[in-house]
Scaffold this active site. Structure first.
Site, short mmCIF file in Angstrom:
data_model
loop_
_atom_site.label_atom_id
_atom_site.label_comp_id
_atom_site.label_asym_id
_atom_site.label_seq_id
_atom_site.Cartn_x
_atom_site.Cartn_y
_atom_site.Cartn_z
N LEU A 198 14.36 14.49 -39.78
CA LEU A 198 14.90 14.12 -41.26
C LEU A 198 15.28 12.60 -41.03
CD1 LEU A 198 17.26 17.30 -41.05
CD2 LEU A 198 14.91 17.09 -41.78
N HIS B 294 15.06 3.90 -35.52
CA HIS B 294 15.09 4.27 -37.00
C HIS B 294 15.72 5.67 -37.00
CE1 HIS B 294 13.37 4.64 -41.47
NE2 HIS B 294 14.22 5.44 -41.34
N LEU B 295 17.05 5.74 -37.39
CA LEU B 295 17.88 7.12 -37.40
C LEU B 295 17.00 8.18 -37.71
CD1 LEU B 295 20.18 9.07 -37.66
CD2 LEU B 295 20.83 7.99 -39.94
N HIS B 296 17.04 9.42 -36.98
CA HIS B 296 16.31 10.48 -37.22
C HIS B 296 16.93 11.67 -36.69
CE1 HIS B 296 14.31 8.79 -33.46
NE2 HIS B 296 14.12 9.90 -33.25
N VAL B 297 17.14 12.68 -37.29
CA VAL B 297 17.80 13.78 -36.96
C VAL B 297 16.59 14.73 -36.66
CG1 VAL B 297 19.30 15.73 -37.78
CG2 VAL B 297 19.70 13.44 -38.50
#
Length: 121
Positions: A35, A91-94
């Site tokens: 996400l 890059h931010l990712h959940v």
């Protein structure tokens, strides 16, 4: 951002105005989703409150999507922030990782397994 594999949204399976979900290219388990905010930010701590809310909305939507398609028995949700925590793409990712009975010998401790010798308590 140029050369960021997460700044291209063509692989989206779920989305909202500020974030999208895609399957992980190197999944831990079948259905493993990432996400991501649409805006290029490196860290959860760099995201705006609105982006964080959009990501959390996708956690719920992602669970419904994965429940229908893969029928997992549980989930792990995780964010790696910085190289020391295992982040390889800045890059931010959940991670929304479906879990299945028997996918590991002993799942006790869950995310504590990031430091294997401290997983069991």
């Amino acid at each position: 951002m140029l050369d960021c594999p997460f700044c291209e949204f063509t692989a989206a399976v779920l989305e909202n105005d500020l974030a999208y979900a895609r399957f992980d290219k190197y999944p831990v388990n079948p259905g493993h989703l990432l996400l991501l905010p649409r805006r290029h930010v490196a860290s959860y701590f760099d995201a705006t409150a609105e982006e964080r809310a959009a990501l959390f909305g996708l956690i719920d939507a992602g669970k419904a999507f994965l429940d229908a398609r893969f029928r997992p028995d549980g989930y792990n949700i995780g964010v790696n922030v910085g190289e020391s925590a295992g982040q390889t793409v800045m890059h931010l990712h959940v991670h929304l990782i479906p879990r299945y009975r028997g996918d590991t010998a002993n799942p006790r401790g869950g995310v504590r397994g990031v430091i294997p010798e401290r997983q069991q308590y």
